[in-house]
Design a protein around this motif. Structure first.
Motif, PDB file in Angstrom:
ATOM      1  N   PRO A  21     -54.950 -12.208   5.249  1.00 37.74           N
ATOM      2  CA  PRO A  21     -54.067 -12.406   6.565  1.00 37.74           C
ATOM      3  C   PRO A  21     -53.808 -13.700   6.828  1.00 37.74           C
ATOM      4  CG  PRO A  21     -56.485 -11.683   6.948  1.00 37.74           C
ATOM      5  CD  PRO A  21     -56.359 -12.015   5.586  1.00 37.74           C
ATOM      6  N   LEU A  22     -52.626 -13.774   7.531  1.00 39.93           N
ATOM      7  CA  LEU A  22     -52.254 -15.234   7.822  1.00 39.93           C
ATOM      8  C   LEU A  22     -52.204 -15.382   9.575  1.00 39.93           C
ATOM      9  CD1 LEU A  22     -49.051 -15.972   5.666  1.00 39.93           C
ATOM     10  CD2 LEU A  22     -51.301 -17.036   5.672  1.00 39.93           C
ATOM     11  N   PRO A  23     -53.314 -16.171   9.953  1.00 32.69           N
ATOM     12  CA  PRO A  23     -53.289 -16.238  11.423  1.00 32.69           C
ATOM     13  C   PRO A  23     -52.407 -17.267  11.884  1.00 32.69           C
ATOM     14  CG  PRO A  23     -55.320 -16.448  10.501  1.00 32.69           C
ATOM     15  CD  PRO A  23     -54.382 -16.451   9.385  1.00 32.69           C
ATOM     16  N   GLY A  24     -51.808 -17.175  13.087  1.00 28.87           N
ATOM     17  CA  GLY A  24     -51.001 -18.170  13.489  1.00 28.87           C
ATOM     18  C   GLY A  24     -49.473 -18.679  12.987  1.00 28.87           C
ATOM     19  N   VAL A  25     -49.124 -17.279  12.630  1.00 26.80           N
ATOM     20  CA  VAL A  25     -47.928 -17.224  12.173  1.00 26.80           C
ATOM     21  C   VAL A  25     -46.692 -17.190  13.247  1.00 26.80           C
ATOM     22  CG1 VAL A  25     -46.122 -15.946  10.767  1.00 26.80           C
ATOM     23  CG2 VAL A  25     -48.216 -16.283   9.934  1.00 26.80           C
TER      24      VAL A  25
END
Lengths: 515, 1065
Positions: free
Chosen positions: B37-41
């Motif tokens: 998962p990519l947080p902060g997108v």
């Protein structure tokens, strides 16, 4: 929307709970240990427990360093040689012997500390307990005796010490030096007041023998006068003591320091030890009730099976003292003080490492040069004097310490009589001869004045050998340089020892001259 | 009260914000590379100012007015994605790497933020780094990988604790950072399997750590554990197996050298002694025992781990179970071992569309067997150094026992003494030295008889609920516990191990239980909202925590049957009950209540300002000092986003500055030292019948005034990305001022009781840190290089006026070796300075003071020449006074390195991967105190004691002459001959792996299969002559920094050769 409103109320309630706890929630009641509050000391029993705290520091030799008045006194004088495990073993002891006495010496700091710790606890008894009972009057008298004793040790050793009779508050932790006269004045006052209240030794039960008696306070007072050269006053108080009939010489010199003579007829002031250890000895010497210096001075790596256990071999008797006994033809006190190769005939079996007259037979000859062949018999690790069932058993020797014994009192009295304004050399001679008689030496006669004084000095040396008296006797006689010059004594410096450096660093105390 | 008003205000403001938006899109953004998962997108509705960012799990939720708008997904380092909503409610996006990414998300206290927007100094180590270092302990993963972080290894024993020191020492005892694992604060992390960690963030500057207030003073290590990524279920299995061995290099004298040493000493020390006399006294011996060789063995280490993660759009989970087993290289697994069983279960669930609930829970059991080490009084390691090589490990026959030993043993065990199993193992009877006595014993014999085990059970974690009121505003509440149960058990038979032993050493069994329980309840609001170019964030919350520790134990002596099965203390029939003791008590109890918050604002992601604060109240302090307020502010400027900034090579440039205040109270006990308390009763006086008289006395002097240790730190930093962020560079300069450090012992002894805890002084640390990264892909070759370097200068700038210095660091039998003094590093080495060795009598005669008096009267050629530095006893100043006294003791060096650094290289090429990890330090001193027992005779020593020794003017070695009568105190007091350069550079890990092509493995349902081989602790470059240059600060369980850099025969770090496999399916 309604849901959100409910949510917010819910959340708010949660937060209110967590924040409202606030300050009260942080005020925890003391658990697991009682507060120390003087108003809570409201019974004799509780007060006595506080008094015992002050007494306990008589026993302490190992708390954050190793020390005792007699070990330091012996090593600096011509009575003892450090030896132990060699030059690097306990260098603080070697430093006394070699007159490299510095303010960083940990034994000195320990000695300083134990006396102040004792004073602090005595002051609590004297100032902080409001209880007014007859028992409390006694406890106060005992506390005065203890405070006087601890201050005497400090002023004798360090001269210009920090002095207080009410415990310091944090803002007062940086005291300045106090002149010895002021300290002595308090010592005299405390002892005079204590003498009024303390019981005679004969009035004490066996259990009470480990507490101060009138005689002990009188002897201390006599000693304090002598150190100030107040000979008339000394003669006065010592006369009362000698005439009290409470004390006499133990008939056999060799027995004075044995278990059978604990609190015996000759014992004036004695510090008790017993075979208990509860806790970690190495972390804190107070957790042992045993006398660690018995282990410290016992024969190193040598045991006499069934008679004497092995020790660590410190504080061997200086050959100068052995020579002095020999010169006086004094076998009784030589063999009563020293456990030497010549005295091994007392025991048939010698096991373990066999050490011959020259010290040969050690695993190496590291100590041989200083090895005199004579171990301490006044602090001897006799088999049966400790409890091999406890661990470490080395810390459980129950040999009591005879701080002041009647022979010392007789010789102090003799000295006072000889030196006072109108000398009474006749009585002085009687006192000396009482001591000599027990040592199976011919009585002295026909001497007086300075000649007698010199004879008394010699008698003190022979009688009180290795009991830690010698150094301070010689110093108060003004003979330091003459007697100990060959060891390194410097006049004007070594009459008192340096105040521990860490104490100088933390206070406004000024260091003694020469250190 | 103030807090409540603030909350009310905040709530009423929020109340007013309306809910006009209708259509909500939710989804998860992942990386196309690895499905993480990519947080902060950043997600924005194209052509509007509406936007949001993904949370830590890559999830987002955005409300849009127009169902036909287009969403833009922007993430630095990723190719921007645009997707038309077209009425969908769920849009999951997989983003592809654009250039090598710099804009990861970093975890900060109570939230996450984009790295590009961070205004403090935060170092990050992610799961990949941790996987590569495959350490048993988390701390090792940080070594060399983060600038300014010193990992102090106190021992190479399996499971041994490690100290972390961030940006220099700022306290006397409490120098460690705190660990916050998924929001729950804890002290030790040995129970945690490093492979369960997703990322570690180290909050180095005070501004970042200020939100942890009184506990952030030494920095904060935030640990986030793994969570399922949703979608497909992943199974993974990892296994490794390795063999550890001792790294050769350190050796002590063998019999030939030993005899030469003592014979030379014999001649040196005796008057007119000849070599023949010496040989007679030290006769030849056929025995040549290598004691170090005898205690070291090759020992296995292995690990197995299974994890499962996955989930649906409504919930996600991560589950793992692992088994780690490391045997020790001293004595093998029976004697030193660390075993860990760790389980982890993390769940996040969307209970409703406005509420999430979840849990983070670990249960683990660690079992540790340890040996006595790093101690000159009888430790196994030190015994192996000092025991003479002329004693055999085993006798060929029991007739080799000396008469004295036989006599003593017969007294213990009777005529059939030789049947006692404590005297032999399958190889024979243990040799007993006739030369080295006291408590020193045959270390193999010692290992045979000592048995000790510690078992720790730990339940750690908690549950949370999170409410989304509306776009941007969330409320979260966590309740966490840290429940630990520590059980120690050990026993020893009655032993006879030394010719000087009293034959009465008793058999003993002990058991002890410690119960620790901490609960923590934290609740906080989070608000994040973009208004056009303005982004506002806020956090406001409360925290409450309570810690308790109780213990109970006992021991029994004189076991009737000396066997593991009977060594229990309640075996009344089998143990002499008269010698049973028991203990128990309250070990700790304290509470902490806090309010914390953060406000942040950024404009166009160009200008950022953040302010954190925390107000803590602690039960450890008196009424006047219970509360502390710790604020911070930090600003940042992303210069590269300015229109005027047109430097093609520079893709990213940020300047930042931060300032903050923290506190520290971890060195304080629980026992309310601001109150006068009574002694607990282990001291007694005695009466004339030898009965104990109990004592009541004040435990110590009290200081009602003491307060928090305080740290104030400023940090200025630059972050630079070059060539489309292939090259990244970060530099920081900081000034950290730690004032009011707590210390015991600064009150003079004349005050009459043990010293109170006082606020004793100030330590300042200043330093610079660099991190240089290179990330590139050239054809099929992926390169990742990371270089870290830091310099720190510590100085004590103030000590409470009544004290001028503090001493500590006792060595052997000869006193303190360390000092804390104004103008120097904390706990610097303090002792005598030397000027080489005297080569001749003439030189000694010529070494005189102004009065012509010889300085060193007892010196001989080959002895150390001491320098006359100063004359006054209480300071380092003043000039020479013509005497060698304690005043000549002076500064000899620092236990802390001037430079710290590490280089890590990762290469990947067509399925092959190569990892090299290194770290090193420069400029620190180590006091080699392995042979300092000069109270013992005939001890063995490191071999340079003879090989480098001064023998004669013709053989002028560099080390003082052999002597056992060290009258000149060459080696029996602290001087610069005993100190050595502790600098080292270590290749800590070299690993080569191969991942099978997925085209091949997918046929059998395996998505990834990697095999690898690795060597840990491959090579160490150092001038240090001891076993191990990494010498930490612990000594007998005391953590004080006064012990830092003192080597008393430290358990060395093993070299490990291992292989392993990772399988995902």
């Amino acid at each position: 929307m309604k849901k959100i409103v409910i949510n917010i109320f819910f959340v708010f309630a949660l937060l209110a709970i967590t924040t409202s706890c606030g300050e009260d929630w942080l005020e925890l009641e003391l658990k697991g240990s009682l507060p120390f509050a003087s108003e809570a000391i409201d019974t004799d029993e509780k007060a006595f427990e506080v008094l015992c705290g002050a007494y306990d520091f008589l026993q302490v030799k190992y708390y954050s360093g190793w020390s005792s008045y007699y070990l330091l006194g012996n090593l600096a004088a011509d009575d003892g040689v450090p030896v132990g495990g060699g030059f690097s073993d306990r260098p603080e002891y070697w430093d006394f012997h070699e007159y490299e006495i510095t303010s960083e010496n940990p034994a000195l700091l320990q000695f300083w500390r134990r006396n102040y710790y004792g004073i602090y606890r005595a002051n609590i008894v004297l100032n902080d307990i409001e209880l007014e009972t007859s028992a409390m009057d006694m406890y106060r008298a005992e506390a005065k005796f203890l405070r006087a004793y601890f201050y005497f040790e400090l002023v004798k050793t360090f001269g210009n010490i920090a002095f207080y009779t009410v415990n310091l508050s944090p803002s007062e932790y940086s005291p300045t030096n106090t002149a010895p006269e002021v300290v002595y004045e308090q010592i005299e006052k405390d002892l005079l007041e204590a003498i009024e209240v303390l019981p005679n030794k004969s009035q004490q039960t066996t259990a009470e023998m480990t507490r101060a008696s009138k005689g002990a306070a009188q002897a201390m007072l006599g000693k304090a006068y002598l150190f100030q050269k107040k000979y008339d006053e000394a003669a006065g108080v010592l006369k009362t003591l000698v005439g009290s009939g409470e004390y006499d010489l133990c008939p056999v010199y060799d027995s004075i320091f044995k278990k059978s003579e604990e609190f015996g007829i000759e014992s004036v002031f004695e510090v008790p030890y017993a075979s208990y250890i509860h806790g970690d000895f190495w972390a804190n010497g107070r957790e042992s009730e045993g006398n660690i210096e018995v282990q410290l001075t016992g024969p190193r790596e040598t045991a006499l099976t069934g008679f004497v256990n092995a020790g660590w071999g410190f504080d061997m008797i200086d050959s100068s003292l052995v020579d002095a006994w020999d010169a006086a033809g004094d076998e009784v006190r030589k063999y009563g003080t020293g456990l030497g190769p010549e005295s091994f005939h007392e025991w048939v079996t010698i096991s373990a490492t066999q050490v011959d007259d020259n010290g040969n037979g050690f695993p190496d000859d590291k100590e041989k040069e200083e090895w005199t062949g004579w171990y301490q018999k006044k602090r001897c690790p006799y088999v049966g004097y400790n409890d091999p069932g406890q661990s470490p058993m080395e810390a459980t020797y129950e040999n009591n310490e005879r701080v002041i014994r009647f022979a010392d009192v007789l010789l102090m009295y003799a000295e006072a009589l000889n030196q006072k304004g109108s000398p009474d050399d006749g009585t002085a001679l009687q006192m000396v001869n009482r001591v000599r008689q027990r040592a199976k030496l011919d009585p002295l006669s026909g001497i007086s004045g300075n000649e007698l004084f010199e004879a008394i000095k010699l008698e003190r040396r022979l009688e009180l050998g290795a009991e830690g008296q010698r150094y301070w006797d010689v110093v108060r006689w003004g003979d330091g340089a003459k007697t100990f010059g060959y060891l390194g004594f410097v006049e004007g410096t070594h009459e008192i020892w340096p105040i521990p450096e860490s104490e100088i660093g933390k206070t406004s105390l000024v260091q003694n001259n020469g250190y | 009260m103030k807090q409540k008003v603030l909350l009310l205000l905040m709530l009423s403001v929020l109340w007013g914000i309306g809910y006009a938006q209708q259509h909500t899109v939710t989804g998860t953004v992942t990386s196309a590379d690895d499905n993480t998962p990519l947080p902060g997108v950043s997600i924005a509705v194209k052509g509007t100012t509406t936007g949001t960012i993904t949370d830590i799990d890559g999830n987002y939720s955005i409300a849009v007015k127009d169902e036909n708008a287009t969403l833009m997904y922007v993430f630095v380092g990723m190719r921007t994605v645009e997707i038309p909503i077209a009425g969908q409610n769920q849009i999951n996006v997989a983003m592809e790497t654009d250039v090598m990414g710099v804009d990861e998300v970093v975890v900060v206290g109570y939230g996450v933020t984009k790295k590009s927007l961070v205004t403090g100094s935060i170092a990050k180590v992610d799961a990949e780094d941790i996987m590569q270092s495959r350490t048993t302990r988390v701390e090792n993963a940080l070594q060399g990988k983060t600038a300014g972080v010193l990992v102090q290894q106190s021992s190479g024993a399996p499971g041994a604790e490690q100290n972390i020191i961030i940006r220099g020492v700022g306290s006397d005892n409490a120098v460690r950072p705190i660990y916050v694992i998924d929001g729950m604060r804890t002290d030790g992390i040995d129970w945690l399997d490093p492979q369960d960690i997703e990322s570690i963030e180290i909050l180095k500057d005070a501004a970042s750590a200020a939100i942890y207030g009184t506990e952030g003073g030494n920095g904060v290590v935030l640990i986030t554990t793994k969570m399922g990524k949703g979608g497909k279920t992943n199974f993974s299995y990892d296994a490794s197996y390795g063999i550890q061995s001792v790294v050769p290099g350190f050796s002590v004298m063998d019999t030939e050298e030993y005899l030469k040493y003592y014979r030379t000493a014999y001649v040196n020390d005796g008057r007119n002694k000849t070599w023949d006399d010496a040989v007679e006294n030290y006769p030849d011996s056929d025995v040549n025992t290598d004691w170090l060789g005898a205690i070291f063995v090759n020992a296995p280490t292995q690990k197995h781990k299974i994890s499962v993660d996955g989930g649906s759009d409504r919930s996600k989970y991560y589950f793992s179970v692992s088994y780690t087993d490391q045997d020790g290289i001293i004595g093998g697994g029976e004697k030193s071992n660390f075993t860990r069983y760790a389980t982890k279960l993390n769940i996040d669930s969307k209970a409703t569309d406005w509420m999430n609930v979840g849990m983070r829970m670990s249960y683990s059991q660690t079992r540790t067997r340890g040996i006595h080490q790093n101690d000159v009084f009888g430790s196994v390691t030190n015994n192996a150094v000092v025991l003479d090589p002329t004693t055999p490990v085993y006798y060929n026959d029991r007739s080799e026992y000396s008469d004295r030993d036989v006599e003593n043993m017969s007294r213990v065990w009777g005529e059939e003494w030789y049947t006692n199993p404590s005297l032999y193992d399958e190889n024979g009877y243990f040799g007993i030295s006739q030369k080295v006595l006291n408590e020193i014993q045959n270390p193999v014999h010692q290992l045979h008889n000592d048995r000790d085990q510690s078992i720790n059970n730990k339940l750690f974690g908690g549950i949370y609920g999170e409410i989304n009121f509306f776009e941007g505003l969330k409320f979260r509440t966590n309740f966490d516990i840290d429940l630990a149960h520590n059980y120690n058990r050990g026993w020893n038979p009655r032993v006879y191990t030394n010719s000087m032993n009293s034959p009465s050493v008793r058999s003993r069994a002990f058991q002890e239980i410690n119960m620790y329980f901490t609960w923590q309840w934290e609740s906080y609001f989070t608000f994040n909202k973009e208004f056009g170019d303005h982004t506002i964030g806020a956090v406001l919350g409360t925290s409450a925590r309570e810690y308790t520790h109780e213990y109970l134990g006992g021991d029994g002596e004189n076991l009737k049957k000396e066997s593991d099965n009977y060594a229990w203390i309640d075996y009344g029939l089998y143990i002499d009950t008269l010698n049973n003791t028991s203990w128990g008590g309250l070990g700790g109890w304290d509470r902490l209540a806090s309010v914390f918050g953060r406000v942040s604002y950024s404009y166009k992601d160009k200008y950022m300002i953040t302010s954190n604060f925390r107000r803590d109240g602690s039960s450890k302090f008196g009424p006047a000092n219970k509360f502390g307020l710790f604020p911070s502010v930090s600003v940042g400027w992303v210069m590269s986003r300015e229109d005027f900034f047109q430097v093609p090579a520079i893709s990213f440039l940020k300047l930042r500055y931060s300032w903050g205040k923290n506190g520290n109270a971890t060195s304080l006990g629980w026992d309310w030292r601001y109150l006068p308390t009574s002694s607990s009763g282990s001291y007694y006086y005695i009466d004339g019948n030898d009965q104990l008289l109990s004592i009541v006395e004040p435990t110590r002097l009290t200081n009602p005034e003491y307060q928090w240790e305080k740290t104030e730190q400023s940090d200025i930093g630059i972050d630079l990305g070059l060539f489309r962020n292939r090259l990244s560079f970060t530099a920081d300069y900081y000034i950290k001022k730690s004032s009011d450090f707590l210390f015991e012992g600064s009150v003079p002894a004349l005050a009459g009781n043990d010293p109170p805890t006082v606020n004793a002084g100030t330590i300042e640390n200043r330093g610079i840190e660099f991190e240089l990264g290179y990330n590139d892909k050239i054809g099929d070759l992926k390169i990742n290089v990371q270089l870290t370097a830091s310099h720190n200068k510590s100085e004590v700038t103030e000590i409470t006026e009544t004290i001028s210095f503090i001493t500590g660091g006792n060595v052997g039998t000869f006193g303190d070796s360390k000092r804390m003094e104004v103008g120097y590093e904390p706990w610097y080495f303090y002792g005598f300075k030397t000027d080489g060795l005297f080569q001749s009598e003439e030189e000694i005669e010529a070494y005189v003071n102004a009065d012509g008096k010889k300085y060193q009267t007892s010196a001989a050629p080959g002895d150390v020449k001491y320098l006359d530095i100063a004359g006054t006893a209480d300071s380092l100043g003043g000039g020479p006074d013509g005497l060698l006294t304690d005043a000549d003791k002076t500064y000899l060096g620092s236990p802390y390195p001037k430079l710290l650094g590490g280089l890590n290289i990762n290469l990947e090429y067509k399925g092959f991967d190569l990892n090299v990890a290194t770290y090193g330090q420069y400029g620190n001193k180590v006091l080699m105190a392995v042979s300092v027992r000069d109270d013992l005779s005939n001890t063995n020593k490191p071999d340079f004691y003879i090989n480098d020794a001064w023998i004669s003017p013709e053989e002028p070695g560099t080390f003082p002459r052999p002597t056992v009568k060290d009258r000149n105190r060459n080696l029996s007091r602290v001087n610069d001959y005993m100190l050595q350069d502790g600098s080292f550079f270590r290749i800590s890990n070299l690993a080569l792996g191969y991942t099978l092509p997925s085209s091949l493995t997918s046929k059998i349902g395996i998505s990834k299969l990697r095999i690898y081989v690795a060597v840990d602790n491959l090579y160490t470059l150092t001038n240090y002559k001891g076993m191990e240059p990494e010498v930490g600060g612990d000594y007998w369980g005391y953590r004080g920094q006064q012990w830092a850099g003192i080597d008393r025969a430290v358990y060395p770090k093993p070299r490990t050769v291992l292989g392993g496999i990772n399988v995902n399916f």
